[in-house]
Design a protein around this motif. Structure first.
Motif: not given
Lengths: 162, 162
Positions: B39-44, B59-61, B109-115, B120-127
């Motif tokens: 809940k906290q993470f969803a709110a953030a 994160a897995i990608i 083949e799956l990959g992240l874009t720069d965006e 993801l970095n931002q989401l991990f910071e929230s986490l």
DNA sequence: TATTGTTATACTCTATAACTATA
DNA sequence: TATAGTTATAGAGTATAACAATA
């Protein structure tokens, strides 16, 4: 740190898939373990086809005979309209009863039937066995440690909200 | 044992509701704490309106660039048809890409874009912040203890099934 | 006017099966 | 024939709002 599932950093083609940064978060491990536990419990009680929230509702009613649907809803963290459906289900099974309150005729006082009490005992036995299986590798001391750590971590957020 | 929320045995009418036997099970405490955390993470991260599974997929990608949808599905424990929807979402946001595999033209083949990487970095910071907040009362040692206990309890059930 | 329980509705999450294109 | 990805469908689970009875 245990890295049992960790593979090489970009081993997408190898057998093992890396968890990457996820592996370092308690939230992930909590969810993973809790998923295992609830799958095990669901499997152990599959013959009853229990809907989600039903077991918890039963246990809360046992511990608080005469509780109202509203208070039960708050306690299990579901909307009161959901609790209506759970109670419908419980009454259809003959495991719980609604009794109109004499003091406040808007309320229902909830209680278990004898059959419901027997079922609940049986369900708790299944839960005992499930937990015993899952936490097999932990010593009694470690299990107690885990209890306390989880309890202390949670109590911070016991704000009574929602 | 900590019994902060425990009221008198049948205090249905009083302010506190008893948890009864539930309070003695790790499954219950696990779920309760994990609920708080998510809940906290969803709110953030509410402004992004992330659908369930999206963060984990990202994160897995990241950790397995070039992974196929099928393997991703197995890793996150969802059906491959669900992963299609998650990827549709991720591509619409511009956070991930499907590239047809040259070696096996059935695969993506799956990959992240720069965006996507930035997000993801931002989401991990929230986490990070969420977990820091929730596990405030535990010392670094205790947090490490918790990690290890959860990891050992889970590893028993790491059977690679499903 | 507020609260308890109820109903109706809709939206999300998930599982299943059928389909396509490749192997 | 089997596999990767896709689509369609249906069933849970949940949230919201409107409603009736009672306070």
């Amino acid at each position: 740190m245990t890295t049992r599932r960790r593979a090489a950093p970009d081993a997408a083609t190898a057998e093992q898939v890396s968890l990457g940064r996820l592996d370092h978060y308690l939230g992930f491990r909590l969810r993973r373990l809790q998923n295992q536990l609830s799958k095990q419990f669901a499997a152990a009680t599959a013959l009853h086809g229990l809907r989600s929230g039903l077991f918890t509702a039963l246990a809360i009613i046992e511990a608080n005979p005469g509780i109202s649907q509203n208070r039960l809803a708050r306690e299990v963290g579901l909307d009161k309209s959901l609790v209506v459906l759970i109670l419908d289900d419980l009454e259809k099974r003959g495991w719980a009863e609604r009794r109109r309150s004499a003091a406040d005729r808007r309320r229902h006082e909830l209680g278990l039937t004898d059959e419901g009490q027997r079922m609940l005992n049986q369900l708790f036995e299944s839960l005992d066995e499930t937990e015993k299986g899952v936490f097999d590798r932990l010593s009694p001391d470690e299990i107690e440690q885990l209890h306390q750590l989880l309890d202390r971590a949670y109590s911070l957020w016991d704000d009574g909200a929602k």
